[in-house]
Design an enzyme around this catalytic site. Structure first.
Site, mmCIF file in Angstrom:
data_model
loop_
_atom_site.group_PDB
_atom_site.id
_atom_site.type_symbol
_atom_site.label_atom_id
_atom_site.label_comp_id
_atom_site.label_asym_id
_atom_site.label_seq_id
_atom_site.Cartn_x
_atom_site.Cartn_y
_atom_site.Cartn_z
ATOM 1 N N LYS A 105 0.851 -1.202 0.000
ATOM 2 C CA LYS A 105 0.000 0.000 0.000
ATOM 3 C C LYS A 105 0.880 1.242 0.000
ATOM 4 O O LYS A 105 2.051 1.212 0.441
ATOM 5 C CB LYS A 105 -0.941 0.021 1.207
ATOM 6 C CG LYS A 105 -0.284 -0.072 2.597
ATOM 7 C CD LYS A 105 0.116 1.234 3.226
ATOM 8 C CE LYS A 105 0.635 1.047 4.661
ATOM 9 N NZ LYS A 105 1.444 2.153 5.157
ATOM 10 N N PRO A 113 9.549 -4.589 0.279
ATOM 11 C CA PRO A 113 10.599 -4.398 1.282
ATOM 12 C C PRO A 113 10.038 -4.249 2.692
ATOM 13 O O PRO A 113 8.917 -3.770 2.873
ATOM 14 C CB PRO A 113 11.316 -3.121 0.835
ATOM 15 C CG PRO A 113 10.592 -2.603 -0.342
ATOM 16 C CD PRO A 113 9.515 -3.553 -0.745
ATOM 17 N N VAL A 114 10.838 -4.691 3.647
ATOM 18 C CA VAL A 114 10.426 -4.715 5.061
ATOM 19 C C VAL A 114 10.755 -3.377 5.723
ATOM 20 O O VAL A 114 11.712 -2.701 5.334
ATOM 21 C CB VAL A 114 11.156 -5.883 5.765
ATOM 22 C CG1 VAL A 114 10.898 -5.904 7.252
ATOM 23 C CG2 VAL A 114 10.728 -7.200 5.139
ATOM 24 N N ALA A 161 9.306 -0.550 5.546
ATOM 25 C CA ALA A 161 9.323 0.451 4.488
ATOM 26 C C ALA A 161 8.086 1.339 4.514
ATOM 27 O O ALA A 161 7.985 2.281 3.744
ATOM 28 C CB ALA A 161 9.438 -0.251 3.131
ATOM 29 N N GLY A 162 7.105 0.998 5.371
ATOM 30 C CA GLY A 162 5.845 1.749 5.359
ATOM 31 C C GLY A 162 4.940 1.329 4.218
ATOM 32 O O GLY A 162 3.982 2.018 3.870
ATOM 33 N N LEU A 163 5.239 0.147 3.635
ATOM 34 C CA LEU A 163 4.445 -0.346 2.505
ATOM 35 C C LEU A 163 3.462 -1.437 2.941
ATOM 36 O O LEU A 163 2.738 -1.989 2.113
ATOM 37 C CB LEU A 163 5.374 -0.878 1.403
ATOM 38 C CG LEU A 163 6.334 0.170 0.807
ATOM 39 C CD1 LEU A 163 7.357 -0.504 -0.115
ATOM 40 C CD2 LEU A 163 5.566 1.250 0.040
ATOM 41 N N GLY A 175 3.772 -4.535 4.097
ATOM 42 C CA GLY A 175 3.953 -5.924 3.652
ATOM 43 C C GLY A 175 3.465 -6.958 4.654
ATOM 44 O O GLY A 175 2.728 -7.882 4.285
ATOM 45 N N GLY A 176 3.870 -6.820 5.897
ATOM 46 C CA GLY A 176 3.493 -7.810 6.913
ATOM 47 C C GLY A 176 1.982 -7.871 7.090
ATOM 48 O O GLY A 176 1.401 -8.958 7.202
ATOM 49 N N SER A 177 1.341 -6.707 7.079
ATOM 50 C CA SER A 177 -0.116 -6.663 7.249
ATOM 51 C C SER A 177 -0.817 -7.289 6.046
ATOM 52 O O SER A 177 -1.808 -8.013 6.185
ATOM 53 C CB SER A 177 -0.593 -5.207 7.383
ATOM 54 O OG SER A 177 0.060 -4.586 8.461
ATOM 55 N N ASP A 202 -2.924 -2.309 10.177
ATOM 56 C CA ASP A 202 -3.247 -2.140 8.755
ATOM 57 C C ASP A 202 -3.935 -3.347 8.132
ATOM 58 O O ASP A 202 -4.290 -3.318 6.956
ATOM 59 C CB ASP A 202 -1.964 -1.849 7.955
ATOM 60 C CG ASP A 202 -1.394 -0.473 8.270
ATOM 61 O OD1 ASP A 202 -2.148 0.381 8.784
ATOM 62 O OD2 ASP A 202 -0.197 -0.254 8.012
HETATM 63 P P1 ATP Z 1 3.493 -0.625 8.172
HETATM 64 O O1 ATP Z 1 3.410 0.364 7.092
HETATM 65 O O2 ATP Z 1 2.235 -1.436 8.354
HETATM 66 O O3 ATP Z 1 4.056 -0.111 9.477
HETATM 67 P P2 ATP Z 1 5.995 -1.766 7.334
HETATM 68 O O4 ATP Z 1 6.023 -1.991 5.846
HETATM 69 O O5 ATP Z 1 6.722 -0.573 7.840
HETATM 70 O O6 ATP Z 1 4.491 -1.786 7.738
HETATM 71 P P3 ATP Z 1 6.552 -4.526 7.654
HETATM 72 O O7 ATP Z 1 7.538 -4.738 6.595
HETATM 73 O O8 ATP Z 1 5.163 -4.986 7.388
HETATM 74 O O9 ATP Z 1 6.563 -2.997 8.084
HETATM 75 O O10 ATP Z 1 7.049 -5.269 8.981
HETATM 76 C C1 ATP Z 1 7.505 -4.662 10.130
HETATM 77 C C2 ATP Z 1 8.100 -5.734 11.058
HETATM 78 O O11 ATP Z 1 7.184 -6.805 11.237
HETATM 79 C C3 ATP Z 1 9.354 -6.358 10.474
HETATM 80 O O12 ATP Z 1 10.476 -5.788 11.042
HETATM 81 C C4 ATP Z 1 9.264 -7.820 10.805
HETATM 82 O O13 ATP Z 1 10.121 -8.162 11.863
HETATM 83 C C5 ATP Z 1 7.854 -8.062 11.302
HETATM 84 N N1 ATP Z 1 7.079 -9.034 10.482
HETATM 85 C C6 ATP Z 1 6.260 -9.976 10.960
HETATM 86 N N2 ATP Z 1 5.689 -10.656 9.969
HETATM 87 C C7 ATP Z 1 6.122 -10.148 8.810
HETATM 88 C C8 ATP Z 1 5.860 -10.440 7.443
HETATM 89 N N3 ATP Z 1 5.015 -11.421 7.061
HETATM 90 N N4 ATP Z 1 6.474 -9.685 6.516
HETATM 91 C C9 ATP Z 1 7.300 -8.678 6.892
HETATM 92 N N5 ATP Z 1 7.601 -8.388 8.172
HETATM 93 C C10 ATP Z 1 7.013 -9.095 9.129
#
Ligand code: ATP
Length: 290
Positions: free
Chosen positions: A14, A99-100, A102-104, A106-108, A141
């Site tokens: 997202k 990417p992890v 990243a505010g995108l 992914g995990g959600s 999210d």
């Molecule tokens: P948001 O914008 O929702 O804050 P984000 O993109 O910044 O999300 P994510 O990449 O979703 O953050 O993940 C944040 C943390 O969640 C990671 O550091 C990781 O340790 C943990 N995590 C747990 N499950 C997952 C998954 N399926 N994919 C990615 N990270 C995960």
């Protein structure tokens, strides 16, 4: 009807087209107002029924993603099992492209895809209210990703209003070499506790120009001192022809908006040709999903 023994779904990233953060509430959360839209940068989540009764195992091709019970897909499977009591084991494989940190989201998004897979594998679907509350228990999210459409997000992220977005765009998404933690981002935001959210109608973006004018993210200021790379990437996106550029979520990825895929790819090529020292940045081109 025979049920499948394995299934996969794509989990989109997202973008926060805008994100305002207001004062901290008595419950410790900040009020926010944001528009989130899914884009065509995907993880793939595969679920297989497994022989080991009740076991949940997670595999992921990205080393930085945990595969234990803190993984968002693990939590989704555990809550779904609590709800309907299936007794088989489940093997979850995540092919990670988003990417992890990243505010995108992914995990959600992976968690929302896991819930979808489990509906298909069990042939059972919670009521819409149960489904949303299950999603909210996994993470802030996740309800957004279960909806699958652009939404105005308010409250602490818990009030979702689906909104039509007819405007197509392509985004160049740039992930700097570092990730950023959402928790830390909020800790750095200095917000006057009395600052209440502006209330207003669901924003309408009749054109890409109107949408571009709304791009804004309050977290950019929170990170500015320590991570000058964020302002640098934003500047590069704008110089490469983006109509607007901004941080997504609490970062660290930024996006620039372009009217077409060819213009986005042209902008991306310009950025990459500048041959400045950019560390291990990652670049993607993705369109919004209508
Ligand atoms: P948001 O914008 O929702 O804050 P984000 O993109 O910044 O999300 P994510 O990449 O979703 O953050 O993940 C944040 C943390 O969640 C990671 O550091 C990781 O340790 C943990 N995590 C747990 N499950 C997952 C998954 N399926 N994919 C990615 N990270 C995960």
């Amino acid at each position: 009807m025979s049920l499948p023994s394995s299934i996969s779904f794509l989990a989109p990233a997202k973008l926060n087209l805008f994100l305002r953060v207001f004062g901290k509430r008595p419950d410790g959360y900040h009020d926010i107002r944001s528009v989130m839209t899914p884009v065509s940068l995907y993880d793939e989540v595969i679920l297989e029924k497994a022989a080991e009764a009740n076991g949940i195992t997670v595999e992921c091709d990205a080393a930085e993603v945990p595969t234990d019970e803190t993984n968002s897909c693990w939590r989704a499977a555990s809550l779904f099992r609590e709800w309907c009591g299936f007794t088989w084991g489940v093997r979850i494989t995540i092919r990670k492209r988003i990417p992890v940190e990243a505010g995108l989201g992914g995990g959600s998004s992976d968690a929302a895809a896991t819930l979808k897979c489990l509906c298909a594998l069990t042939g059972l679907r919670p009521s819409p209210a149960e489904y949303l509350s299950m999603a909210a228990r996994i993470g802030a999210d996740v309800p957004f990703f279960t909806m699958g459409t652009t939404a105005l997000v308010e409250g602490y992220g818990d009030i979702l209003t689906p909104m039509p977005l007819d405007t197509l765009f392509y985004a160049v998404i740039v992930k700097p070499s570092f990730g950023l933690s959402t928790r830390e981002g909020y800790a750095r935001l200095k917000r006057d506790v009395t600052q209440r959210p502006e209330s207003g109608n669901v924003p309408l973006f009749p054109s890409l120009t109107a949408l571009a004018l709304s791009v804004r993210n309050d977290f950019e200021d929170a990170w500015a001192m320590e991570f000058p790379e964020i302002a640098r990437i934003k500047e590069e996106l704008l110089s490469a022809g983006a109509l607007a550029a901004g941080l997504s979520g609490s970062g660290s990825a930024l996006f620039g908006l372009f009217p077409s895929e060819s213009e986005a790819r042209e902008g991306l090529a310009q950025m990459q040709n500048r041959s400045v020292e950019t560390g291990a940045r990652k670049y993607f081109v993705a369109g919004n999903i209508l």
